[in-house]
Design a protein around this motif. Structure first.
Motif, PDB file in Angstrom:
ATOM      1  N   PHE A   1       0.792  -1.231   0.000  1.00 25.96           N
ATOM      2  CA  PHE A   1       0.000   0.000   0.000  1.00 25.96           C
ATOM      3  C   PHE A   1       0.829   1.289   0.000  1.00 25.96           C
ATOM      4  O   PHE A   1       0.346   2.326  -0.456  1.00 25.96           O
ATOM      5  N   LEU A   2       2.051   1.229   0.511  1.00 27.26           N
ATOM      6  CA  LEU A   2       2.847   2.457   0.595  1.00 27.26           C
ATOM      7  C   LEU A   2       3.983   2.509  -0.416  1.00 27.26           C
ATOM      8  O   LEU A   2       4.486   3.590  -0.714  1.00 27.26           O
ATOM      9  N   ASP A   3       4.403   1.355  -0.940  1.00 30.72           N
ATOM     10  CA  ASP A   3       5.480   1.325  -1.934  1.00 30.72           C
ATOM     11  C   ASP A   3       4.956   0.987  -3.332  1.00 30.72           C
ATOM     12  O   ASP A   3       5.126   1.758  -4.262  1.00 30.72           O
ATOM     13  N   ALA A   4       4.313  -0.187  -3.486  1.00 31.04           N
ATOM     14  CA  ALA A   4       3.845  -0.623  -4.809  1.00 31.04           C
ATOM     15  C   ALA A   4       2.707   0.250  -5.336  1.00 31.04           C
ATOM     16  O   ALA A   4       2.690   0.605  -6.513  1.00 31.04           O
ATOM     17  N   LEU A   5       1.770   0.585  -4.474  1.00 29.17           N
ATOM     18  CA  LEU A   5       0.609   1.373  -4.918  1.00 29.17           C
ATOM     19  C   LEU A   5       1.018   2.692  -5.581  1.00 29.17           C
ATOM     20  O   LEU A   5       0.638   2.945  -6.722  1.00 29.17           O
ATOM     21  N   PRO A   6       1.819   3.545  -4.933  1.00 31.13           N
ATOM     22  CA  PRO A   6       2.177   4.807  -5.608  1.00 31.13           C
ATOM     23  C   PRO A   6       3.101   4.603  -6.816  1.00 31.13           C
ATOM     24  O   PRO A   6       3.069   5.396  -7.754  1.00 31.13           O
ATOM     25  N   ARG A   7       3.882   3.537  -6.811  1.00 27.74           N
ATOM     26  CA  ARG A   7       4.796   3.302  -7.929  1.00 27.74           C
ATOM     27  C   ARG A   7       4.043   2.818  -9.177  1.00 27.74           C
ATOM     28  O   ARG A   7       4.303   3.269 -10.281  1.00 27.74           O
ATOM     29  N   PHE A   8       3.105   1.892  -9.005  1.00 32.04           N
ATOM     30  CA  PHE A   8       2.406   1.314 -10.145  1.00 32.04           C
ATOM     31  C   PHE A   8       1.105   2.041 -10.493  1.00 32.04           C
ATOM     32  O   PHE A   8       0.686   2.032 -11.637  1.00 32.04           O
ATOM     33  N   TYR A   9       0.456   2.623  -9.488  1.00 34.30           N
ATOM     34  CA  TYR A   9      -0.827   3.303  -9.694  1.00 34.30           C
ATOM     35  C   TYR A   9      -0.835   4.631  -8.942  1.00 34.30           C
ATOM     36  O   TYR A   9      -1.519   4.784  -7.937  1.00 34.30           O
ATOM     37  N   PRO A  10      -0.088   5.615  -9.410  1.00 31.76           N
ATOM     38  CA  PRO A  10      -0.012   6.894  -8.676  1.00 31.76           C
ATOM     39  C   PRO A  10      -1.366   7.579  -8.503  1.00 31.76           C
ATOM     40  O   PRO A  10      -1.637   8.154  -7.450  1.00 31.76           O
ATOM     41  N   GLY A  11      -2.232   7.500  -9.489  1.00 32.42           N
ATOM     42  CA  GLY A  11      -3.561   8.102  -9.359  1.00 32.42           C
ATOM     43  C   GLY A  11      -4.389   7.402  -8.303  1.00 32.42           C
ATOM     44  O   GLY A  11      -5.085   8.049  -7.503  1.00 32.42           O
ATOM     45  N   LEU A  12      -4.330   6.089  -8.281  1.00 32.88           N
ATOM     46  CA  LEU A  12      -5.044   5.312  -7.268  1.00 32.88           C
ATOM     47  C   LEU A  12      -4.486   5.616  -5.880  1.00 32.88           C
ATOM     48  O   LEU A  12      -5.238   5.757  -4.916  1.00 32.88           O
ATOM     49  N   SER A  13      -3.192   5.756  -5.783  1.00 27.61           N
ATOM     50  CA  SER A  13      -2.570   6.102  -4.507  1.00 27.61           C
ATOM     51  C   SER A  13      -3.082   7.450  -4.011  1.00 27.61           C
ATOM     52  O   SER A  13      -3.403   7.611  -2.826  1.00 27.61           O
ATOM     53  N   ASP A  14      -3.179   8.422  -4.914  1.00 24.08           N
ATOM     54  CA  ASP A  14      -3.723   9.731  -4.540  1.00 24.08           C
ATOM     55  C   ASP A  14      -5.165   9.600  -4.067  1.00 24.08           C
ATOM     56  O   ASP A  14      -5.554  10.190  -3.052  1.00 24.08           O
ATOM     57  N   ASP A  15      -5.964   8.818  -4.796  1.00 18.58           N
ATOM     58  CA  ASP A  15      -7.362   8.607  -4.405  1.00 18.58           C
ATOM     59  C   ASP A  15      -7.446   7.954  -3.028  1.00 18.58           C
ATOM     60  O   ASP A  15      -8.253   8.345  -2.188  1.00 18.58           O
ATOM     61  N   PHE A  16      -6.615   6.937  -2.810  1.00 15.91           N
ATOM     62  CA  PHE A  16      -6.583   6.192  -1.548  1.00 15.91           C
ATOM     63  C   PHE A  16      -6.312   7.139  -0.377  1.00 15.91           C
ATOM     64  O   PHE A  16      -6.956   7.058   0.668  1.00 15.91           O
ATOM     65  N   LEU A  17      -5.383   8.056  -0.569  1.00 12.85           N
ATOM     66  CA  LEU A  17      -5.053   9.015   0.490  1.00 12.85           C
ATOM     67  C   LEU A  17      -6.125  10.090   0.651  1.00 12.85           C
ATOM     68  O   LEU A  17      -6.390  10.545   1.762  1.00 12.85           O
ATOM     69  N   LYS A  18      -6.767  10.495  -0.438  1.00 10.95           N
ATOM     70  CA  LYS A  18      -7.791  11.547  -0.383  1.00 10.95           C
ATOM     71  C   LYS A  18      -8.994  11.163   0.470  1.00 10.95           C
ATOM     72  O   LYS A  18      -9.706  12.038   0.960  1.00 10.95           O
ATOM     73  N   VAL A  19      -9.216   9.869   0.643  1.00  9.89           N
ATOM     74  CA  VAL A  19     -10.338   9.417   1.466  1.00  9.89           C
ATOM     75  C   VAL A  19     -10.112   9.794   2.925  1.00  9.89           C
ATOM     76  O   VAL A  19     -11.057  10.007   3.677  1.00  9.89           O
ATOM     77  N   LEU A  20      -8.854   9.925   3.304  1.00  4.72           N
ATOM     78  CA  LEU A  20      -8.502  10.262   4.685  1.00  4.72           C
ATOM     79  C   LEU A  20      -8.380  11.769   4.876  1.00  4.72           C
ATOM     80  O   LEU A  20      -7.950  12.477   3.968  1.00  4.72           O
ATOM     81  N   PRO A  21      -8.735  12.248   6.067  1.00  5.87           N
ATOM     82  CA  PRO A  21      -8.463  13.665   6.367  1.00  5.87           C
ATOM     83  C   PRO A  21      -6.946  13.916   6.300  1.00  5.87           C
ATOM     84  O   PRO A  21      -6.143  13.024   6.570  1.00  5.87           O
TER      85      PRO A  21
END
Length: 176
Positions: free
Chosen positions: A17-37
């Motif tokens: 979730f913290l290494d592969a996600l932003p490396r392979f799916y940067p947009g998804l990583s941004d979305d994943f973080l945006k859900v959190l305050p």
């Protein structure tokens, strides 16, 4: 035969979730973080687990859906989509069950001591095993399977990069 080995370690979760996600799916990583305050984004996994286990549906609903959808994308070889639908996270659709169970286990280190599975893998010495690992698996990385194979004296590690003839089921002689 084991496939997609997961030892329940924090390192594996961080890797996915913290290494592969932003490396392979940067947009998804941004979305994943945006859900959190904003103030919870420094420790996103802990924040997700806390939110998923919260009793308030307005808190656990979006977090559970985002976790589930992100994990699903990470687990597919060629996902149909690579972004979260942020507008649908507050929907009234049924919640997936796995995020609640996973959050409970992950928040409690899967109820294991550090490296417990590796320390006890030697007990399997008389049981032959094959650990098959896909090269594109972002949730269960090949390194985990290699470490388990090294700790399990009766096992053999086979990567999907290896020729198929190398992988056979010992009892039947059938290819994997």
């Amino acid at each position: 035969m084991l496939r997609a080995t997961f030892l329940g370690t924090r390192a594996e979760l961080n890797g996915a979730f913290l290494d592969a996600l932003p490396r392979f799916y940067p947009g998804l990583s941004d979305d994943f973080l945006k859900v959190l305050p904003e103030e919870e984004r420094a420790q996103p996994l802990d924040a997700y687990w806390r939110r998923i286990l919260d009793s308030d549906p307005a808190v656990h609903g979006p977090a559970a859906r985002a976790w589930h959808d992100t994990e699903r994308i990470l687990s597919e070889h060629t996902p149909g989509r690579t972004r979260l639908d942020l507008n649908s996270l507050n929907s009234s659709r049924a919640l997936p069950a796995t995020p609640s169970m996973e959050a409970h286990y992950f928040q409690n280190d899967c109820f294991m001591r550090p490296d417990q599975l590796l320390a006890e893998a030697g007990q399997l010495e008389r049981i032959p095993g094959i650990i098959v690992q896909g090269r594109y698996d972002l949730l269960c990385p090949p390194a985990t399977s290699q470490v388990l194979s090294a700790a399990w004296p009766g096992s053999e590690f086979v990567s999907s990069r290896a020729p198929a003839t190398r992988c056979t089921i010992p009892a039947s002689g059938m290819p994997c």
